[in-house]
Design an enzyme around this catalytic site. Structure first.
Site: not given
Ligand code: M6R
Length: 628
Positions: A107, A623
């Site tokens: 990530n 998100k």
């Protein structure tokens, strides 16, 4: 952005690692849903087993049903929000080392990937994807083999640390290696990673949602730390291998809180949790005599007394919550409050002193722009207080103090209950400052706290009584090409928030304005049937604002606008001029944002649903925005 999970169990070959990953990815999918993938390792495997698919997690699950993967002892899983390379099967994670022994998920953004790739290519490494992650996978494979050559034994933990020292940018990385099939190794720099402590098993996750169905006991991993999980054993070090002691915490919500629980969407459920989010955020913050107690923030009253300016740093919805709080805090505490988009803040040389309190508002606690602004403020010697909804996340960990909102996990990409909880927490901070600085009488503070405590019931009234009107309005305006949202005073940030909701989930071009700006340009946009949503302040109290907004409604109406008003029950002027009215019960002006935003949240959701859009996972968004 991107959801990451890792699992290490006790049993050498079972289906549990894959089950844990898929279950966790389901809960993490809100972080990114461009593609999903898993990789497994077990004793005896020659190469890692993996599968990945573009699109939603369900695509991966379908593919796994057709072609199942073998049992394993460890697993890693990834759900992607694309940064490097388009969403596709080949760009999905995991990425695999040249010899297929190691699988890696990531990530973040590796900023020196191009240079590393160039070197690897010159050594004969080949690449199939357009991602920076594949560079890390090939590099890790190379380093792992070098360690075997040097020492005769594999050491994935050391290999990940060596690689982490070579990478620039932001990353959380997890990796498995078939030569050590009982461990998962992770490392983080400017990107989140938490550890879940099970019974003879351990978990890694981007956030606790990844493993909360299995354990609520967790560790916060610090900046520039690496972790190895091996069954129930967890070892944490810095990137040089020095052992570190991470902070333990217990997750304060149940797995069921992160499930839809019968609601058609998370957004619907979360809007209906608005009242509870306010109530929970107020809970436990008062002494027996009713005075506010914020001891939990661990900042001396003396320090609070010395504060002469507040700067709120935040993005998106969180910044609008800060904007609402500005009106209240300046009124109560009589010190200036600036609200700054976090991504603009540190590039403009802001004036920060030890007497400035910087308030970082973030639901996720991971927004990279807000984190970078926080670091800048601390470097300049200011204290930072985080208002945050997520335990174990980076922003509260790096702040000097934290005031948690207790809204419970917010899964839908569009922020709803977090907004009302953030306003509530910021109001508590403002009233606390007023209390310690003595800028208000105790009775005045008590009156406002009474008003605040009454808000959950008033929000509930809107949910119970306005839903049909709102749904009908959404139906009527479904084909509108654009919307204007207008507000004054605290209604202005509410208008901005209402506009943001509609753009992000209904994909309708929408702008929010301060109503006073109308005549300075935006009114030129008004044509026949243009929908204009107006937040109307109470006709009681500061009714000068009310009269001005009524004039604004008349002005746009005179030019053909279709007007939707959010107004106080029984307001006669609004009844006369607005085409549709979403009523709110009576409440003081400074409390009105907590109710006024609710019909706007419902309106955006209804519009998106009527357009058959996925309200929880709007296109192009994720998100947590963990890249700058
Ligand atoms: O997690 P944060 O509160 O820091 O997130 C800030 C924004 O990214 C977030 O509010 C975003 O604007 C939402 N999608 C709005 O609904």
């Amino acid at each position: 952005m991107c959801g990451i999970i890792g699992y290490s169990g006790q049993i050498s070959v079972s289906t549990k690692p894959l089950e844990v990953c898929l279950q966790g990815l389901g809960r993490l999918e809100y972080r990114g849903y461009d593609s999903a993938g898993v990789a497994l390792a077990a004793p005896g495997m020659e190469e890692v087993a993996w599968k990945k698919k573009a699109g939603r997690l369900s695509n991966l699950e379908e593919s796994l049903k057709k072609n199942p993967l073998p049992g394993a002892q460890v697993a890693i899983g990834h759900t992607r929000w694309a940064t490097n390379g388009v969403p596709s099967d080949v760009n999905a994670h995991p990425h695999i080392s040249q010899d297929n022994k190691i699988a890696l998920i990531h990530n973040g953004i590796i900023e020196n990937a191009a240079a590393l790739k160039f070197d690897l290519e010159s050594e004969g490494y080949t690449f199939v994807s357009a991602t920076d992650t594949e560079v890390a996978a090939k590099l890790l494979g190379k380093i792992a083999n070098q360690i075997i050559e040097e020492t005769g034994t594999p050491n994935l933990f050391e290999a990940v640390r060596r690689m982490a020292r070579m990478l620039t940018g932001a990353f959380t990385i997890l990796a498995v290696d078939v030569r050590q099939p009982d461990i998962v190794v992770g490392a983080r720099h400017d990107s989140p990673l938490v550890v879940g402590l099970g019974d003879g098993e351990s978990f890694l996750g981007s956030d606790v949602a990844a493993f909360v169905a299995y354990t609520k006991e967790a560790l916060e991993l610090g900046q520039d730390q690496a972790v190895q999980i091996q069954g129930g054993n967890v070892t944490v070090t810095d990137f040089d291998g020095n052992v570190a002691t991470p902070k333990h915490f217990t997750v304060d919500w149940d797995a069921s809180a992160a499930e839809k629980g019968g609601w058609p969407s998370f957004m619907d459920k979360e809007i209906h949790e608005d009242p509870e989010a306010v109530a929970q955020t107020l809970l436990g913050r008062f002494d027996l005599d009713g005075s506010l107690n914020l001891d939990e923030v661990h900042i001396d009253e003396e320090v609070f007394r010395s504060i002469d300016k507040i700067i709120v740093i935040a993005c998106g919805t969180a910044s609008y919550a800060g904007f609402v709080a500005k009106y209240a805090i300046e009124h109560w505490v009589r010190i200036p409050v600036e609200v700054e988009l976090a991504h603009e803040f540190r590039y403009r040389d802001p004036i920060l002193t030890p007497r400035t309190l910087v308030v970082a508002i973030s639901q996720s606690g991971e927004t990279m722009d807000t984190l970078m602004a926080l670091r800048h403020a601390r470097e300049q010697g200011s204290r930072v207080l985080a208002i945050c909804n997520t335990q174990g996340s980076t922003i509260p960990r790096e702040a000097d103090a934290v005031l948690y909102t207790h809204a419970g996990p917010e899964i839908a990409v569009a922020s709803t209950k977090a907004f009302v909880a953030q306003i509530t927490a910021a109001y508590l901070l403002g009233l606390y400052l007023a209390q310690v600085k003595g800028t208000m009488y105790r009775d005045e503070i008590q009156d406002i706290l009474r008003d605040l405590r009454a808000m959950p019931e008033k929000i509930q009234w809107v949910l119970d009584n306005q839903a049909d009107t709102i749904h009908d309005a959404a139906q009527k305006l479904i084909n509108a090409h654009s919307f204007l949202f207008l507000g004054r005073h605290v209604g202005y940030p509410v208008a901005l928030e209402g506009a943001l909701k509609l753009k992000e989930i209904a994909y309708t071009f929408t702008e929010g304005f301060a109503a006073g700006e109308l005549k300075h340009g935006p009114i030129a946009l008004v044509e026949e049937d243009e929908p204009v949503v107006v937040i109307v302040p109470s006709p009681r109290g500061r009714n000068i604002l009310h009269d001005k907004i009524i004039s604004n409604i008349q002005e746009v109406k005179a030019r053909g606008a279709f007007t939707v008003a959010v107004a106080e029950e029984g307001d006669p002027d609004v009844e006369q001029y607005a085409d549709v009215i979403f009523w709110r019960p009576q409440c003081p002006t400074l409390m009105s944002p907590l109710v006024d935003v609710v019909p706007l949240q419902l309106f955006a959701m209804d519009t998106a649903e009527l357009k058959k859009l996925d309200v929880d996972k709007p296109r192009n968004l994720a998100k947590s925005v963990t890249v700058e």
